[in-house]
Design an enzyme around this catalytic site. Structure first.
Site, PDB file in Angstrom:
ATOM      1  CB  SER A 239     -11.590  -0.815 -15.629  1.00  0.00           C
ATOM      2  OG  SER A 239     -11.812   0.560 -15.822  1.00  0.00           O
ATOM      3  CE  LYS A 240      -2.931  -1.477 -16.402  1.00  0.00           C
ATOM      4  NZ  LYS A 240      -2.747  -2.870 -16.791  1.00  0.00           N
TER       5      LYS A 240
END
Ligand code: GLU
Length: 467
Positions: A239-240
Protein backbone atom coordinates in the site's frame (compact mmCIF):
# COMPACT_ATOMS: atom_id res chain seq x y z
CA UNK A 1 38.50 -7.20 -9.66
CA UNK A 2 37.43 -5.03 -6.78
CA UNK A 3 33.70 -5.10 -6.27
CA UNK A 4 32.08 -1.68 -6.56
CA UNK A 5 28.38 -1.33 -5.90
CA UNK A 6 26.18 1.70 -5.61
CA UNK A 7 22.92 2.94 -4.25
CA UNK A 8 21.37 5.54 -6.51
CA UNK A 9 18.18 6.95 -5.02
CA UNK A 10 16.13 9.65 -6.69
CA UNK A 11 15.41 12.21 -3.98
CA UNK A 12 11.74 12.56 -4.74
CA UNK A 13 10.67 11.10 -1.42
CA UNK A 14 12.00 9.62 1.78
CA UNK A 15 14.08 6.52 2.14
CA UNK A 16 11.38 3.88 2.19
CA UNK A 17 11.48 0.14 2.84
CA UNK A 18 12.25 -0.85 -0.75
CA UNK A 19 15.01 1.70 -1.11
CA UNK A 20 16.55 0.78 2.21
CA UNK A 21 16.58 -2.89 1.30
CA UNK A 22 18.22 -2.13 -2.06
CA UNK A 23 20.82 -0.02 -0.29
CA UNK A 24 21.41 -2.78 2.24
CA UNK A 25 21.91 -5.48 -0.37
CA UNK A 26 24.34 -3.33 -2.36
CA UNK A 27 26.19 -2.39 0.79
CA UNK A 28 26.38 -5.97 2.05
CA UNK A 29 27.64 -7.20 -1.27
CA UNK A 30 30.41 -4.61 -1.27
CA UNK A 31 31.29 -5.33 2.35
CA UNK A 32 31.27 -9.07 1.84
CA UNK A 33 33.77 -8.73 -1.00
CA UNK A 34 35.84 -6.00 0.65
CA UNK A 35 34.81 -3.69 -2.12
CA UNK A 36 33.46 -0.15 -2.22
CA UNK A 37 29.96 1.13 -1.81
CA UNK A 38 29.13 4.33 -3.65
CA UNK A 39 26.26 6.67 -2.92
CA UNK A 40 24.82 8.63 -5.79
CA UNK A 41 21.90 11.00 -5.67
CA UNK A 42 19.96 10.92 -8.93
CA UNK A 43 18.50 14.38 -8.75
CA UNK A 44 18.09 15.33 -12.42
CA UNK A 45 14.32 15.41 -12.11
CA UNK A 46 14.38 19.01 -10.95
CA UNK A 47 10.65 19.25 -10.42
CA UNK A 48 10.35 16.28 -8.12
CA UNK A 49 13.70 16.29 -6.32
CA UNK A 50 13.91 18.18 -3.06
CA UNK A 51 16.74 18.97 -0.65
CA UNK A 52 14.53 17.67 2.17
CA UNK A 53 14.35 14.29 0.49
CA UNK A 54 18.13 14.25 0.04
CA UNK A 55 18.50 15.02 3.74
CA UNK A 56 16.01 12.34 4.73
CA UNK A 57 17.77 9.73 2.59
CA UNK A 58 21.19 10.59 4.02
CA UNK A 59 19.82 10.59 7.55
CA UNK A 60 17.97 7.32 7.02
CA UNK A 61 21.08 5.58 5.71
CA UNK A 62 23.22 6.96 8.46
CA UNK A 63 20.74 5.92 11.13
CA UNK A 64 20.70 2.41 9.70
CA UNK A 65 24.50 2.39 9.71
CA UNK A 66 24.76 1.89 5.94
CA UNK A 67 27.92 3.87 5.34
CA UNK A 68 29.35 4.70 1.95
CA UNK A 69 32.95 4.78 0.79
CA UNK A 70 32.49 7.32 -1.99
CA UNK A 71 30.00 10.08 -2.59
CA UNK A 72 27.37 11.24 -2.25
CA UNK A 73 27.72 12.22 -5.89
CA UNK A 74 24.97 14.46 -7.20
CA UNK A 75 23.96 14.04 -10.81
CA UNK A 76 23.05 17.71 -11.10
CA UNK A 77 26.76 18.44 -10.55
CA UNK A 78 27.74 16.23 -13.46
CA UNK A 79 25.64 17.70 -16.22
CA UNK A 80 28.68 18.74 -18.28
CA UNK A 81 29.88 15.21 -18.31
CA UNK A 82 26.51 13.87 -19.52
CA UNK A 83 26.45 16.49 -22.27
CA UNK A 84 29.92 15.48 -23.38
CA UNK A 85 28.81 11.88 -23.65
CA UNK A 86 25.66 12.89 -25.51
CA UNK A 87 27.83 14.87 -27.93
CA UNK A 88 30.02 11.85 -28.38
CA UNK A 89 27.00 9.69 -29.17
CA UNK A 90 25.75 12.31 -31.65
CA UNK A 91 29.13 12.47 -33.31
CA UNK A 92 29.38 8.71 -33.59
CA UNK A 93 25.94 8.59 -35.10
CA UNK A 94 24.56 6.66 -32.13
CA UNK A 95 22.18 9.45 -31.23
CA UNK A 96 20.12 11.95 -33.16
CA UNK A 97 17.98 15.00 -32.68
CA UNK A 98 14.28 14.41 -32.70
CA UNK A 99 11.99 17.34 -33.51
CA UNK A 100 8.72 15.48 -33.22
CA UNK A 101 6.15 17.64 -31.49
CA UNK A 102 4.52 16.52 -28.30
CA UNK A 103 1.13 16.42 -30.06
CA UNK A 104 2.44 14.07 -32.73
CA UNK A 105 3.93 11.72 -30.14
CA UNK A 106 0.74 11.77 -28.11
CA UNK A 107 -1.32 10.89 -31.14
CA UNK A 108 1.12 8.15 -32.09
CA UNK A 109 0.84 6.67 -28.63
CA UNK A 110 -2.95 6.88 -28.62
CA UNK A 111 -3.18 5.19 -32.02
CA UNK A 112 -0.83 2.44 -30.99
CA UNK A 113 -2.68 1.82 -27.76
CA UNK A 114 -5.95 1.68 -29.62
CA UNK A 115 -4.53 -0.89 -32.04
CA UNK A 116 -3.05 -2.94 -29.19
CA UNK A 117 0.49 -2.14 -30.22
CA UNK A 118 3.06 -1.53 -27.51
CA UNK A 119 3.54 2.27 -27.51
CA UNK A 120 6.92 3.14 -28.99
CA UNK A 121 8.59 5.85 -30.99
CA UNK A 122 8.25 5.19 -34.71
CA UNK A 123 11.67 6.51 -35.64
CA UNK A 124 10.48 9.40 -37.76
CA UNK A 125 13.56 11.56 -37.06
CA UNK A 126 15.97 8.64 -37.06
CA UNK A 127 17.13 9.28 -40.58
CA UNK A 128 17.08 13.08 -40.20
CA UNK A 129 15.53 15.56 -42.56
CA UNK A 130 12.69 16.69 -40.34
CA UNK A 131 14.26 19.72 -38.82
CA UNK A 132 12.02 22.70 -39.29
CA UNK A 133 14.33 25.50 -38.23
CA UNK A 134 17.39 25.87 -36.13
CA UNK A 135 15.33 27.30 -33.29
CA UNK A 136 12.88 24.41 -33.11
CA UNK A 137 12.93 22.52 -29.84
CA UNK A 138 14.29 19.01 -29.97
CA UNK A 139 15.15 16.07 -27.78
CA UNK A 140 18.03 13.70 -28.37
CA UNK A 141 17.33 10.03 -28.86
CA UNK A 142 19.62 7.08 -28.70
CA UNK A 143 19.82 5.17 -31.96
CA UNK A 144 19.00 1.72 -30.66
CA UNK A 145 20.11 -1.10 -32.95
CA UNK A 146 17.27 -2.60 -34.96
CA UNK A 147 18.74 -6.02 -35.32
CA UNK A 148 19.87 -8.64 -32.89
CA UNK A 149 19.40 -9.48 -29.29
CA UNK A 150 20.48 -7.95 -25.98
CA UNK A 151 21.30 -10.60 -23.44
CA UNK A 152 22.55 -10.53 -19.92
CA UNK A 153 22.89 -12.96 -17.06
CA UNK A 154 21.00 -11.46 -14.20
CA UNK A 155 22.54 -12.67 -10.96
CA UNK A 156 19.09 -13.20 -9.50
CA UNK A 157 16.88 -13.95 -12.44
CA UNK A 158 19.25 -15.79 -14.76
CA UNK A 159 19.49 -15.17 -18.48
CA UNK A 160 17.35 -12.35 -19.82
CA UNK A 161 17.11 -11.73 -23.55
CA UNK A 162 15.40 -8.93 -25.37
CA UNK A 163 15.02 -8.48 -29.11
CA UNK A 164 16.30 -5.11 -30.20
CA UNK A 165 13.24 -4.85 -32.37
CA UNK A 166 11.26 -4.51 -29.14
CA UNK A 167 13.19 -1.47 -27.99
CA UNK A 168 12.61 1.95 -29.44
CA UNK A 169 14.91 4.94 -29.62
CA UNK A 170 14.73 6.30 -26.14
CA UNK A 171 15.15 9.94 -25.28
CA UNK A 172 18.52 10.55 -23.67
CA UNK A 173 18.27 14.33 -23.44
CA UNK A 174 15.10 16.26 -22.86
CA UNK A 175 14.27 19.47 -24.70
CA UNK A 176 15.40 21.47 -21.66
CA UNK A 177 18.86 19.99 -22.01
CA UNK A 178 18.60 17.64 -19.04
CA UNK A 179 19.81 14.08 -19.54
CA UNK A 180 17.28 11.36 -18.85
CA UNK A 181 17.66 8.65 -16.25
CA UNK A 182 18.91 5.96 -18.64
CA UNK A 183 21.67 8.16 -19.95
CA UNK A 184 22.94 9.55 -16.67
CA UNK A 185 22.81 6.17 -14.96
CA UNK A 186 24.90 4.63 -17.72
CA UNK A 187 27.50 7.39 -17.66
CA UNK A 188 27.72 7.21 -13.89
CA UNK A 189 27.93 3.46 -13.64
CA UNK A 190 30.69 3.63 -16.22
CA UNK A 191 32.63 6.55 -14.70
CA UNK A 192 32.25 5.20 -11.19
CA UNK A 193 33.43 1.80 -12.35
CA UNK A 194 30.47 0.01 -10.89
CA UNK A 195 30.94 -3.72 -11.16
CA UNK A 196 27.56 -4.82 -9.79
CA UNK A 197 24.31 -2.97 -10.30
CA UNK A 198 21.93 -4.18 -7.61
CA UNK A 199 18.50 -2.62 -7.83
CA UNK A 200 14.79 -3.26 -7.73
CA UNK A 201 13.33 -5.30 -10.55
CA UNK A 202 11.15 -2.37 -11.56
CA UNK A 203 14.27 -1.37 -13.51
CA UNK A 204 14.67 -4.64 -15.33
CA UNK A 205 13.22 -3.23 -18.55
CA UNK A 206 15.77 -0.44 -18.52
CA UNK A 207 18.71 -2.80 -18.44
CA UNK A 208 18.78 -3.84 -22.13
CA UNK A 209 18.58 -0.17 -23.09
CA UNK A 210 21.41 0.69 -20.74
CA UNK A 211 23.48 -2.17 -22.10
CA UNK A 212 23.01 -0.89 -25.64
CA UNK A 213 24.18 2.56 -24.64
CA UNK A 214 27.18 1.14 -22.77
CA UNK A 215 28.05 -0.90 -25.85
CA UNK A 216 27.80 2.16 -28.07
CA UNK A 217 30.25 3.88 -25.74
CA UNK A 218 32.52 0.88 -25.73
CA UNK A 219 32.22 0.83 -21.96
CA UNK A 220 32.54 -2.35 -19.88
CA UNK A 221 29.27 -3.89 -18.73
CA UNK A 222 28.59 -4.28 -15.04
CA UNK A 223 26.83 -7.35 -13.73
CA UNK A 224 23.19 -6.87 -12.88
CA UNK A 225 21.11 -8.20 -10.02
CA UNK A 226 17.46 -7.25 -9.97
CA UNK A 227 15.86 -7.89 -6.65
CA UNK A 228 12.19 -8.78 -6.35
CA UNK A 229 9.68 -6.30 -5.16
CA UNK A 230 8.23 -6.13 -1.67
CA UNK A 231 4.55 -6.90 -1.24
CA UNK A 232 2.06 -6.00 1.43
CA UNK A 233 1.08 -8.44 4.17
CA UNK A 234 -1.77 -9.68 2.02
CA UNK A 235 0.58 -10.56 -0.83
CA UNK A 236 -0.75 -7.68 -2.88
CA UNK A 237 1.06 -4.55 -3.97
CA UNK A 238 2.44 -2.70 -1.00
CA UNK A 239 0.00 0.00 0.00
CA UNK A 240 1.06 3.59 -0.58
CA UNK A 241 1.13 4.23 3.12
CA UNK A 242 3.33 1.28 4.05
CA UNK A 243 5.42 1.34 0.90
CA UNK A 244 6.24 4.98 1.26
CA UNK A 245 6.79 4.80 5.00
CA UNK A 246 10.09 6.44 5.69
CA UNK A 247 12.75 4.45 7.46
CA UNK A 248 12.94 7.36 9.89
CA UNK A 249 9.32 6.71 10.83
CA UNK A 250 10.49 3.42 12.18
CA UNK A 251 12.94 5.28 14.33
CA UNK A 252 10.14 7.47 15.67
CA UNK A 253 8.08 4.35 16.29
CA UNK A 254 10.86 3.00 18.47
CA UNK A 255 12.53 0.42 16.26
CA UNK A 256 16.23 -0.30 16.42
CA UNK A 257 18.41 -0.11 13.31
CA UNK A 258 19.73 -3.61 14.04
CA UNK A 259 16.17 -4.97 13.95
CA UNK A 260 15.34 -3.18 10.72
CA UNK A 261 18.50 -4.34 8.98
CA UNK A 262 17.80 -7.88 10.09
CA UNK A 263 14.23 -7.55 8.88
CA UNK A 264 15.25 -6.07 5.53
CA UNK A 265 17.94 -8.65 4.88
CA UNK A 266 15.35 -11.40 5.16
CA UNK A 267 12.92 -9.65 2.83
CA UNK A 268 14.16 -11.51 -0.20
CA UNK A 269 17.31 -13.28 0.94
CA UNK A 270 17.92 -16.33 3.11
CA UNK A 271 20.65 -18.37 4.68
CA UNK A 272 19.12 -21.73 5.51
CA UNK A 273 16.43 -21.12 8.08
CA UNK A 274 18.40 -18.58 10.07
CA UNK A 275 16.28 -15.61 11.14
CA UNK A 276 18.56 -13.63 13.41
CA UNK A 277 21.57 -12.03 11.79
CA UNK A 278 24.09 -9.78 13.38
CA UNK A 279 25.58 -7.27 10.98
CA UNK A 280 28.74 -9.30 10.94
CA UNK A 281 26.82 -12.41 9.97
CA UNK A 282 25.00 -10.55 7.22
CA UNK A 283 28.23 -9.33 5.74
CA UNK A 284 29.82 -12.75 6.11
CA UNK A 285 27.03 -14.66 4.42
CA UNK A 286 25.28 -12.34 2.02
CA UNK A 287 25.33 -13.64 -1.54
CA UNK A 288 23.39 -13.31 -4.75
CA UNK A 289 22.66 -17.01 -5.03
CA UNK A 290 20.19 -16.90 -2.19
CA UNK A 291 18.28 -13.82 -3.21
CA UNK A 292 14.77 -14.99 -3.85
CA UNK A 293 13.29 -14.72 -7.31
CA UNK A 294 9.82 -14.18 -5.98
CA UNK A 295 8.56 -11.12 -4.14
CA UNK A 296 8.71 -10.98 -0.35
CA UNK A 297 5.77 -9.90 1.77
CA UNK A 298 6.22 -7.53 4.66
CA UNK A 299 5.55 -8.93 8.09
CA UNK A 300 5.15 -6.31 10.82
CA UNK A 301 4.88 -8.95 13.57
CA UNK A 302 8.23 -10.32 12.59
CA UNK A 303 9.74 -6.86 12.75
CA UNK A 304 8.35 -6.46 16.26
CA UNK A 305 9.67 -9.81 17.27
CA UNK A 306 13.12 -8.93 15.94
CA UNK A 307 12.98 -5.56 17.63
CA UNK A 308 12.23 -7.11 20.98
CA UNK A 309 15.00 -9.61 20.43
CA UNK A 310 17.48 -6.78 19.96
CA UNK A 311 16.06 -4.79 22.86
CA UNK A 312 16.76 -7.79 25.06
CA UNK A 313 20.12 -8.80 23.70
CA UNK A 314 22.00 -5.73 22.52
CA UNK A 315 24.37 -4.01 24.86
CA UNK A 316 22.22 -1.25 26.44
CA UNK A 317 24.94 1.20 25.47
CA UNK A 318 23.76 0.81 21.88
CA UNK A 319 20.17 1.58 22.78
CA UNK A 320 20.53 4.38 25.31
CA UNK A 321 20.68 7.28 22.84
CA UNK A 322 17.68 6.02 20.91
CA UNK A 323 15.70 5.63 24.10
CA UNK A 324 16.74 9.10 25.16
CA UNK A 325 15.48 10.38 21.81
CA UNK A 326 12.14 8.66 22.41
CA UNK A 327 11.77 10.35 25.78
CA UNK A 328 12.63 13.69 24.22
CA UNK A 329 9.84 13.20 21.72
CA UNK A 330 7.39 13.39 24.62
CA UNK A 331 9.20 16.22 26.32
CA UNK A 332 11.15 14.32 28.95
CA UNK A 333 14.77 15.42 28.87
CA UNK A 334 17.94 14.92 30.85
CA UNK A 335 17.46 11.40 32.12
CA UNK A 336 20.66 10.01 33.47
CA UNK A 337 22.36 7.46 31.23
CA UNK A 338 22.68 4.91 33.99
CA UNK A 339 18.96 5.15 34.65
CA UNK A 340 18.24 4.62 30.96
CA UNK A 341 20.41 1.52 30.98
CA UNK A 342 18.54 0.23 34.01
CA UNK A 343 15.24 0.96 32.35
CA UNK A 344 16.21 -1.06 29.32
CA UNK A 345 17.02 -4.10 31.40
CA UNK A 346 13.86 -3.63 33.47
CA UNK A 347 11.50 -3.22 30.53
CA UNK A 348 12.83 -5.05 27.49
CA UNK A 349 11.03 -8.27 28.42
CA UNK A 350 7.70 -6.52 28.24
CA UNK A 351 8.15 -4.07 25.40
CA UNK A 352 8.41 -4.57 21.67
CA UNK A 353 9.53 -1.07 20.80
CA UNK A 354 11.26 1.84 22.48
CA UNK A 355 8.09 3.81 22.07
CA UNK A 356 6.21 1.23 24.08
CA UNK A 357 9.01 1.31 26.62
CA UNK A 358 8.62 5.04 27.01
CA UNK A 359 4.85 4.78 27.30
CA UNK A 360 5.20 2.20 30.02
CA UNK A 361 7.95 4.05 31.87
CA UNK A 362 7.17 7.71 31.59
CA UNK A 363 5.48 7.66 34.99
CA UNK A 364 8.93 7.29 36.52
CA UNK A 365 9.96 10.73 35.33
CA UNK A 366 6.72 12.59 35.00
CA UNK A 367 3.74 12.75 37.35
CA UNK A 368 0.75 10.80 36.15
CA UNK A 369 -2.62 12.52 36.01
CA UNK A 370 -4.74 10.17 38.04
CA UNK A 371 -4.87 6.68 39.47
CA UNK A 372 -6.23 3.90 37.37
CA UNK A 373 -9.66 3.44 38.99
CA UNK A 374 -9.53 -0.35 39.14
CA UNK A 375 -5.99 -0.45 40.43
CA UNK A 376 -6.81 2.08 43.14
CA UNK A 377 -10.02 0.32 44.14
CA UNK A 378 -8.26 -3.00 44.40
CA UNK A 379 -5.02 -1.98 46.07
CA UNK A 380 -5.74 1.08 48.14
CA UNK A 381 -7.51 -0.04 51.31
CA UNK A 382 -7.62 2.04 54.44
CA UNK A 383 -4.99 -0.30 55.96
CA UNK A 384 -2.69 0.59 53.09
CA UNK A 385 -2.08 3.93 54.76
CA UNK A 386 -0.15 2.21 57.51
CA UNK A 387 1.88 0.22 55.03
CA UNK A 388 2.65 3.23 52.89
CA UNK A 389 3.48 5.43 55.85
CA UNK A 390 5.86 2.90 57.25
CA UNK A 391 7.60 2.46 53.90
CA UNK A 392 7.75 6.25 53.60
CA UNK A 393 9.57 6.48 56.90
CA UNK A 394 12.10 3.83 55.94
CA UNK A 395 12.74 5.34 52.53
CA UNK A 396 13.08 8.79 53.97
CA UNK A 397 15.90 7.76 56.25
CA UNK A 398 17.64 5.52 53.72
CA UNK A 399 20.99 6.96 52.84
CA UNK A 400 22.18 4.64 50.13
CA UNK A 401 19.46 4.60 47.52
CA UNK A 402 20.41 1.24 46.07
CA UNK A 403 18.17 -1.39 44.58
CA UNK A 404 19.30 -3.92 47.16
CA UNK A 405 18.54 -1.65 50.11
CA UNK A 406 15.15 -0.73 48.67
CA UNK A 407 14.32 -4.35 48.08
CA UNK A 408 15.29 -5.16 51.66
CA UNK A 409 13.01 -2.47 53.06
CA UNK A 410 9.98 -3.87 51.26
CA UNK A 411 10.93 -7.42 52.21
CA UNK A 412 11.53 -6.54 55.88
CA UNK A 413 8.19 -4.83 56.14
CA UNK A 414 6.37 -7.90 54.79
CA UNK A 415 8.28 -10.23 57.08
CA UNK A 416 7.95 -8.21 60.27
CA UNK A 417 4.26 -7.71 59.75
CA UNK A 418 3.68 -11.20 58.54
CA UNK A 419 1.97 -10.18 55.32
CA UNK A 420 2.52 -11.42 51.82
CA UNK A 421 4.98 -9.44 49.74
CA UNK A 422 2.23 -8.59 47.24
CA UNK A 423 0.22 -6.86 49.96
CA UNK A 424 3.10 -4.46 50.42
CA UNK A 425 4.38 -4.17 46.88
CA UNK A 426 1.02 -3.68 45.16
CA UNK A 427 -0.19 -0.60 47.05
CA UNK A 428 3.30 0.79 46.71
CA UNK A 429 3.28 0.10 42.99
CA UNK A 430 -0.04 1.87 42.51
CA UNK A 431 1.21 4.77 44.61
CA UNK A 432 4.29 5.10 42.44
CA UNK A 433 2.88 4.41 38.99
CA UNK A 434 -0.84 5.08 39.25
CA UNK A 435 -1.58 1.60 37.93
CA UNK A 436 -0.97 -2.00 38.77
CA UNK A 437 1.86 -2.80 36.37
CA UNK A 438 5.37 -1.52 36.52
CA UNK A 439 8.89 -2.89 36.34
CA UNK A 440 10.04 -4.81 39.45
CA UNK A 441 9.39 -2.64 42.47
CA UNK A 442 13.00 -2.28 43.58
CA UNK A 443 14.01 -1.09 40.12
CA UNK A 444 11.07 1.27 39.94
CA UNK A 445 11.99 2.79 43.29
CA UNK A 446 15.59 3.09 42.36
CA UNK A 447 15.00 4.72 38.97
CA UNK A 448 12.43 7.11 40.35
CA UNK A 449 14.73 8.48 43.01
CA UNK A 450 14.04 9.38 46.60
CA UNK A 451 12.32 12.70 46.18
CA UNK A 452 9.72 11.48 43.72
CA UNK A 453 9.12 8.29 45.64
CA UNK A 454 8.38 10.20 48.82
CA UNK A 455 6.09 12.62 47.00
CA UNK A 456 4.14 9.87 45.34
CA UNK A 457 3.64 7.96 48.58
CA UNK A 458 2.47 11.12 50.28
CA UNK A 459 0.07 11.77 47.43
CA UNK A 460 -1.33 8.22 47.70
CA UNK A 461 -1.85 8.51 51.44
CA UNK A 462 -3.73 11.78 50.96
CA UNK A 463 -5.79 10.20 48.22
CA UNK A 464 -6.79 7.25 50.38
CA UNK A 465 -7.55 9.46 53.37
CA UNK A 466 -9.75 11.67 51.23
CA UNK A 467 -11.79 8.78 49.94
N1 GLU B 1 17.36 6.46 -9.31
C1 GLU B 1 16.74 5.21 -9.54
C2 GLU B 1 15.61 4.99 -8.54
O1 GLU B 1 15.60 5.61 -7.51
C3 GLU B 1 17.68 4.04 -9.32
C4 GLU B 1 18.23 3.59 -10.56
C5 GLU B 1 19.20 2.47 -10.49
O2 GLU B 1 19.47 1.90 -9.43
O3 GLU B 1 19.70 2.18 -11.55
O4 GLU B 1 14.75 4.20 -8.82
Amino acid sequence: MTVRTRFAPSPTGFLHIGGARTALYSWLYARRHHGSFILRIEDTDLERSTPEAVQAILEGLSWLGIDHDEGPFYQTKRLDRYRAVIDQLLEQGDAYRCYCAKERLEKLRADQTENNIKPRYDGRCREGGHQKDAQAPFVIRFRNPHEGLVEFDDLVRGKISTQNSELDDLVIMRSDGMPTYNLSVVVDDWDMQITHVIRGDDHINNTPRQINILNALDAPLPKYAHIPMILGEDGKRLSKRLGAASVLNYREEGYLPEALLNYFVRLGWSNGDQEIFSIKEMTDYFDMAHISKSPAAINPQKLQWLNQHYLKTLNPEKIIDLLKHQFELIGINNIDKSILAELISAQSERCKTLKEMVEKSQFIFKDFEEYDADAAAKNFAHESIVVLQSLYNSFETLENWTKEALHQIVLDYAEHNNVKLGKVAQPLRVALSGCSVSPPIDMTLHMMGKEKVLNRIKRAIQYIEAR
